[in-house]
Design an enzyme around this catalytic site. Sequence first.
Site, PDB file in Angstrom:
ATOM      1  N   ARG A 116       0.837  -1.172   0.000  1.00  0.00           N
ATOM      2  CA  ARG A 116       0.000   0.000   0.000  1.00  0.00           C
ATOM      3  C   ARG A 116       0.878   1.231   0.000  1.00  0.00           C
ATOM      4  O   ARG A 116       1.928   1.242   0.595  1.00  0.00           O
ATOM      5  CB  ARG A 116      -0.943   0.030   1.201  1.00  0.00           C
ATOM      6  CG  ARG A 116      -0.266   0.017   2.529  1.00  0.00           C
ATOM      7  CD  ARG A 116      -1.279   0.267   3.608  1.00  0.00           C
ATOM      8  NE  ARG A 116      -1.202  -0.700   4.690  1.00  0.00           N
ATOM      9  CZ  ARG A 116      -0.498  -0.536   5.796  1.00  0.00           C
ATOM     10  NH1 ARG A 116       0.239   0.519   5.968  1.00  0.00           N
ATOM     11  NH2 ARG A 116      -0.509  -1.455   6.743  1.00  0.00           N
ATOM     12  N   THR A 117       0.456   2.237  -0.701  1.00  0.00           N
ATOM     13  CA  THR A 117       1.238   3.465  -0.731  1.00  0.00           C
ATOM     14  C   THR A 117       0.576   4.490   0.169  1.00  0.00           C
ATOM     15  O   THR A 117      -0.632   4.510   0.341  1.00  0.00           O
ATOM     16  CB  THR A 117       1.306   4.042  -2.143  1.00  0.00           C
ATOM     17  OG1 THR A 117       0.167   3.641  -2.856  1.00  0.00           O
ATOM     18  CG2 THR A 117       2.538   3.586  -2.851  1.00  0.00           C
ATOM     19  N   LEU A 118       1.392   5.301   0.763  1.00  0.00           N
ATOM     20  CA  LEU A 118       0.877   6.280   1.695  1.00  0.00           C
ATOM     21  C   LEU A 118       1.141   7.690   1.232  1.00  0.00           C
ATOM     22  O   LEU A 118       1.132   8.618   2.018  1.00  0.00           O
ATOM     23  CB  LEU A 118       1.513   6.044   3.082  1.00  0.00           C
ATOM     24  CG  LEU A 118       1.049   4.742   3.707  1.00  0.00           C
ATOM     25  CD1 LEU A 118       1.942   4.363   4.865  1.00  0.00           C
ATOM     26  CD2 LEU A 118      -0.381   4.843   4.167  1.00  0.00           C
ATOM     27  N   SER A 119       1.396   7.866  -0.081  1.00  0.00           N
ATOM     28  CA  SER A 119       1.481   9.237  -0.580  1.00  0.00           C
ATOM     29  C   SER A 119       0.811   9.280  -1.945  1.00  0.00           C
ATOM     30  O   SER A 119       0.880   8.320  -2.706  1.00  0.00           O
ATOM     31  CB  SER A 119       2.929   9.685  -0.682  1.00  0.00           C
ATOM     32  OG  SER A 119       3.668   8.800  -1.467  1.00  0.00           O
TER      33      SER A 119
END
Lengths: 253, 221
Positions: free
Chosen positions: A23-26
Site C-alpha cells: 500500500r502506498t501512503l502518498s
Amino acid sequence: MEWGAVSSEEKEVSTILESGSQRTLSPYVTGTSVLGLKYKDGVIMAADMGAQKLNTRCSYGSTLRYKSVEQIKPIGKHTLLGASGEISDFQEILRYLDELIIYDHMWDDGNSLGPKEVHNYLNRVMYNRRNKFNPLWNSLVVGGVKNGQKYLGMVGMIGTHYEDNHVATGFGNHLARPIMRAEWREDLTFEEAVKILEKCLLVLLYRDRSAINKFQISKITEEGVTISEPYALKTFWGFSAFQNPTKGAEGSW
Amino acid sequence: MALRGDWVYENNGGTCVAIAGSDYCVVAADTRLSVGYSIYTRDYSKICKLADKCVLASSGFQGDMKALQKNLSAKHLIYQHQHNKQMSCPAMARLLSNTLYYKRFFPYYTFNILGGLDNEGKGCVYSYDAVGSYERVGYSCQGTGGALIMPVLDNQLKSPSPLLLPSRDAVTPLSESEAVDLVKDVFASATERDIYTGDKLEIIVVNATGIRQEFLDLRKD
C-alpha cells in the site's frame, strides 16, 4: 508482521504487508479543489479538469499530466460526487458506489439511495480505510436533491465530515470558502450561483499552483444531473508591474 | 510525505463543559469544526444523546468522535433489547471507559465528558482521557478551551472540595438557571482567547422532566 521498504536514496513510503500486497501512503496523480454550493433548485458543483503527477514520491515538483479529468460524477439518480486528491482512489470509490447503487437498484422496491445515504456510506468507507492504515487519499464532496430536500456535504481522507450550505476541498477551503460565506444566500438563482462559483474558481486559478484554466460546472436538481462542457475563464495579466518585472531592481536578481 | 503515522489523526478543536447539580445536569459544547487554521463549518454538534438520562459531549478528532458515538449508541440499543430498560448513567460511564481502553494501542482521539442523572436522580458528570481513565466529578471541561474554563468553574461553582473528609457530594449548590448562565459566561470568555472555540454554543439540560436544548451565538472570529 510488516516491514517498511526503505531505499538508500529516498525514504520510500511503501509498506509490504504480510499478505505480500503493498500500500502506498502518498498520492501520485492528484486533482485539485472541488467547490459546492446549494442554490434554489438544488446543488451546484465545480472543479477544474487538471491532474498533477508528482515527481518521485517526495516533494520534488510535479507535472501537469492530464488535462481532461472529470472530477465530478453522478451517482444514482439523486447524487453528485466530486473528489480532489488521488485520481486512482477516486476511481476505486466510483467502483464501490457502482456496486452499492446496483444492489440498491436490484431490490426494485421503489426506494433509491439519496445524497445523505451516499455521504454516510462514504464517511464509513473513508474512516474504515484510515483505521487499516490504507487510506483513500481523497477529499469528497457529496451533493444532491431527494424529495425536495437539498443536501451538500464533505468527507475527508481520514473520515472528517460535515454538512453545510457551501463546501470546498483543499485550497478551496482557504480561498473559496470566505467568498462563499460572504455572498451565499438562501434561494440563489442558478445564474447567481454560477457567478459566485466562477469568482471562486478565478481566485483559485490565480493563486493555486495546481489549478488550470479548464473547468466543468455540474448541477443537480430534482429533475436530474447536468454537467457542462469544459470551458475557460477570462484572466487578466496586464498589470504594469508585469511589463517590466526587473524595474527598480536591476541585476541578476 | 506520509513517512510516519501522523496523518491518521487531526484535532478538529472545540470545547465541552458539564456541570452537575442536585437534580439536574448541564452539558454544553461549541459547534465549530476546524482543521488547522481553517473552519470547516460553524454548525457541527459535538453532543450526542445516548440514553434518556445520559448525554455525551466529545471534542478532539471528529472521525473518532462520530465512530465512538455510533459505537455506544449501538451497544445501548443491544442493552435495551436484552434488559428491557435504558442504561443508567453510571453504567454508560463504565461502558465508555471500556470502549476507549479497548483501543488503547490505537486510541480514539477524543476527550469526552458524560453527563446525566444517576439512579437517584442527582446530577452526575464523568470526565475521561483519550484511553478511558475516568472519574465521577461535580463539573468538568475538556477540549482546546478546557484549560481556560476550568479555573473559572473552580472559582465560581462553590462545589465542596474533593479533599474534604468525610467526602462530600461534588455537585454544585447552584440552581439550574445559575449554572446555565455560568456556562454561557465561561464559553464567551473561552471564545475570546481560544481560536478553535466559537460560532455557536449548544446547551443541553437533563433533569427529571427530560432533556432540554438551548443555543447561544458566540463570536465568529
